[in-house]
Write a protein that holds these residues in place. Structure first.
Motif, PDB file in Angstrom:
ATOM      1  N   TRP A 180       0.833  -1.202   0.000  1.00 21.98           N
ATOM      2  CA  TRP A 180       0.000   0.000   0.000  1.00 21.98           C
ATOM      3  C   TRP A 180       0.864   1.248   0.000  1.00 21.98           C
ATOM      4  O   TRP A 180       1.923   1.290   0.646  1.00 21.98           O
ATOM      5  CB  TRP A 180      -0.912   0.031   1.227  1.00 21.98           C
ATOM      6  CG  TRP A 180      -2.088  -0.905   1.150  1.00 21.98           C
ATOM      7  CD1 TRP A 180      -2.222  -1.978   0.319  1.00 21.98           C
ATOM      8  CD2 TRP A 180      -3.268  -0.850   1.944  1.00 21.98           C
ATOM      9  NE1 TRP A 180      -3.420  -2.603   0.542  1.00 21.98           N
ATOM     10  CE2 TRP A 180      -4.091  -1.942   1.531  1.00 21.98           C
ATOM     11  CE3 TRP A 180      -3.720  -0.011   2.951  1.00 21.98           C
ATOM     12  CZ2 TRP A 180      -5.334  -2.199   2.106  1.00 21.98           C
ATOM     13  CZ3 TRP A 180      -4.958  -0.265   3.523  1.00 21.98           C
ATOM     14  CH2 TRP A 180      -5.757  -1.346   3.096  1.00 21.98           C
ATOM     15  N   THR A 181       0.421   2.267  -0.732  1.00 18.07           N
ATOM     16  CA  THR A 181       1.003   3.603  -0.645  1.00 18.07           C
ATOM     17  C   THR A 181      -0.097   4.563  -0.219  1.00 18.07           C
ATOM     18  O   THR A 181      -1.267   4.385  -0.582  1.00 18.07           O
ATOM     19  CB  THR A 181       1.594   4.059  -1.990  1.00 18.07           C
ATOM     20  OG1 THR A 181       0.553   4.072  -2.974  1.00 18.07           O
ATOM     21  CG2 THR A 181       2.722   3.143  -2.432  1.00 18.07           C
ATOM     22  N   VAL A 182       0.280   5.572   0.551  1.00 16.23           N
ATOM     23  CA  VAL A 182      -0.713   6.477   1.129  1.00 16.23           C
ATOM     24  C   VAL A 182      -0.387   7.923   0.774  1.00 16.23           C
ATOM     25  O   VAL A 182       0.747   8.376   0.966  1.00 16.23           O
ATOM     26  CB  VAL A 182      -0.783   6.335   2.660  1.00 16.23           C
ATOM     27  CG1 VAL A 182      -1.857   7.261   3.234  1.00 16.23           C
ATOM     28  CG2 VAL A 182      -1.059   4.888   3.065  1.00 16.23           C
ATOM     29  N   ASP A 189       9.127   6.800   1.372  1.00 18.03           N
ATOM     30  CA  ASP A 189       8.934   6.357  -0.014  1.00 18.03           C
ATOM     31  C   ASP A 189       7.520   5.862  -0.272  1.00 18.03           C
ATOM     32  O   ASP A 189       7.133   5.672  -1.435  1.00 18.03           O
ATOM     33  CB  ASP A 189       9.931   5.250  -0.358  1.00 18.03           C
ATOM     34  CG  ASP A 189       9.820   4.030   0.553  1.00 18.03           C
ATOM     35  OD1 ASP A 189       9.391   4.198   1.724  1.00 18.03           O
ATOM     36  OD2 ASP A 189      10.162   2.922   0.110  1.00 18.03           O
ATOM     37  N   ARG A 190       6.728   5.684   0.781  1.00 17.26           N
ATOM     38  CA  ARG A 190       5.371   5.137   0.611  1.00 17.26           C
ATOM     39  C   ARG A 190       4.274   6.036   1.170  1.00 17.26           C
ATOM     40  O   ARG A 190       3.094   5.801   0.909  1.00 17.26           O
ATOM     41  CB  ARG A 190       5.286   3.754   1.263  1.00 17.26           C
ATOM     42  CG  ARG A 190       6.157   2.718   0.543  1.00 17.26           C
ATOM     43  CD  ARG A 190       6.202   1.406   1.283  1.00 17.26           C
ATOM     44  NE  ARG A 190       4.857   0.944   1.587  1.00 17.26           N
ATOM     45  CZ  ARG A 190       4.575   0.209   2.674  1.00 17.26           C
ATOM     46  NH1 ARG A 190       5.530  -0.114   3.531  1.00 17.26           N
ATOM     47  NH2 ARG A 190       3.343  -0.197   2.882  1.00 17.26           N
ATOM     48  N   ILE A 191       4.662   7.043   1.938  1.00 19.20           N
ATOM     49  CA  ILE A 191       3.686   7.980   2.487  1.00 19.20           C
ATOM     50  C   ILE A 191       4.017   9.380   1.985  1.00 19.20           C
ATOM     51  O   ILE A 191       5.104   9.901   2.241  1.00 19.20           O
ATOM     52  CB  ILE A 191       3.672   7.972   4.027  1.00 19.20           C
ATOM     53  CG1 ILE A 191       3.282   6.589   4.551  1.00 19.20           C
ATOM     54  CG2 ILE A 191       2.707   9.037   4.560  1.00 19.20           C
ATOM     55  CD1 ILE A 191       3.377   6.462   6.062  1.00 19.20           C
ATOM     56  N   ARG A 192       3.081   9.952   1.273  1.00 16.50           N
ATOM     57  CA  ARG A 192       3.229  11.311   0.749  1.00 16.50           C
ATOM     58  C   ARG A 192       2.306  12.233   1.541  1.00 16.50           C
ATOM     59  O   ARG A 192       1.107  11.984   1.651  1.00 16.50           O
ATOM     60  CB  ARG A 192       2.850  11.337  -0.731  1.00 16.50           C
ATOM     61  CG  ARG A 192       2.695  12.726  -1.332  1.00 16.50           C
ATOM     62  CD  ARG A 192       2.337  12.618  -2.798  1.00 16.50           C
ATOM     63  NE  ARG A 192       1.866  13.880  -3.337  1.00 16.50           N
ATOM     64  CZ  ARG A 192       1.517  14.069  -4.606  1.00 16.50           C
ATOM     65  NH1 ARG A 192       1.591  13.053  -5.445  1.00 16.50           N
ATOM     66  NH2 ARG A 192       1.105  15.250  -5.016  1.00 16.50           N
ATOM     67  N   LEU A 193       2.860  13.292   2.088  1.00 18.69           N
ATOM     68  CA  LEU A 193       2.094  14.258   2.865  1.00 18.69           C
ATOM     69  C   LEU A 193       1.849  15.504   2.023  1.00 18.69           C
ATOM     70  O   LEU A 193       2.790  16.143   1.561  1.00 18.69           O
ATOM     71  CB  LEU A 193       2.836  14.634   4.149  1.00 18.69           C
ATOM     72  CG  LEU A 193       3.102  13.493   5.140  1.00 18.69           C
ATOM     73  CD1 LEU A 193       3.933  13.988   6.304  1.00 18.69           C
ATOM     74  CD2 LEU A 193       1.809  12.874   5.641  1.00 18.69           C
TER      75      LEU A 193
END
Length: 219
Positions: free
Chosen positions: A66-68, A92-96
């Motif tokens: 999962w990416t968020v 690398d997987r959570i973009r704020l």
């Protein structure tokens, strides 16, 4: 009991730290467990009103595929969230993103799963937000919304506040009290879901203080 609005954005550093210091571990874990059960094995996720990004971190630890994309209107929440994401080594997987839930900067049908925990009560009118969530959700996508429900009277508000016990300081206690008074009733939420186009999704009481609305992955 009439609804009493609170500020849409919790953006002072004092409020940010006070909120992050509240122990939501059990509540967040329960939220993550249900979100995971609703979504596909591999998913692009939108977390609306992420606060200090605790839920995206829990999600990514549990679901490696999962990416968020996590959004908030509070610069300080995002700043604190960035430190938590970096510490968890999940950059690398959570973009704020700094983004308004009422006007999302994403294309139609962008996300497999859209989640939101306790953002609706901050909005004076949640309908534009709900319509945007429907717009960016894939037709077969999963939806998971949870928030506080407004008690029928002030006496019930105070009973719920008293259940917090001594673990919270006066400022944290007032934040919770204000949020209860700013929340919507179950019937108000149901009407807004229908008006936003979420046909077949029903809101229900999931605790003595929360409502939930959800839809499983249809793929």
């Amino acid at each position: 009991m009439k609804r009493v609005l609170e500020p849409e954005v919790m953006d002072t550093w004092e409020e940010t730290i006070a909120y992050d210091a509240m122990d939501f571990t059990e509540v967040n874990q329960a939220f993550v467990d249900e979100a995971i059960a609703l979504g596909p094995d591999s998913a692009t996720v939108l977390d609306v009103g992420t606060g200090p990004a605790r839920i995206p971190i829990l999600l990514c630890h549990r679901r490696p595929q999962w990416t968020v994309t996590a959004i908030d209107l509070s610069h300080n929440m995002l700043k604190l969230g960035a430190t938590h994401v970096a510490k968890a080594e999940l950059g690398d997987r959570i973009r704020l993103d700094y983004a308004d839930a009422k006007s999302l900067p994403y294309a139609d049908a962008s996300f497999d799963l859209v989640i939101s925990n306790s953002i609706i009560h901050h909005l004076e009118n949640p309908l534009p937000c709900l319509r945007e969530l429907r717009r960016v959700l894939k037709p077969q996508g999963s939806l998971f919304l949870r928030d506080l429900v407004r008690p029928e009277d002030l006496a019930k508000v105070e009973r719920l506040v008293q259940q917090l016990g001594s673990d919270y300081d006066p400022h944290q206690t007032q934040l919770f009290r204000d949020s209860l008074c700013a929340a919507f009733t179950l019937s108000e939420i149901q009407q807004m879901l229908e008006n936003a186009g979420f046909a077949g999704i029903s809101a229900y009481l999931s605790s003595d203080r929360h409502w939930t609305a959800k839809q499983a992955w249809q793929g």
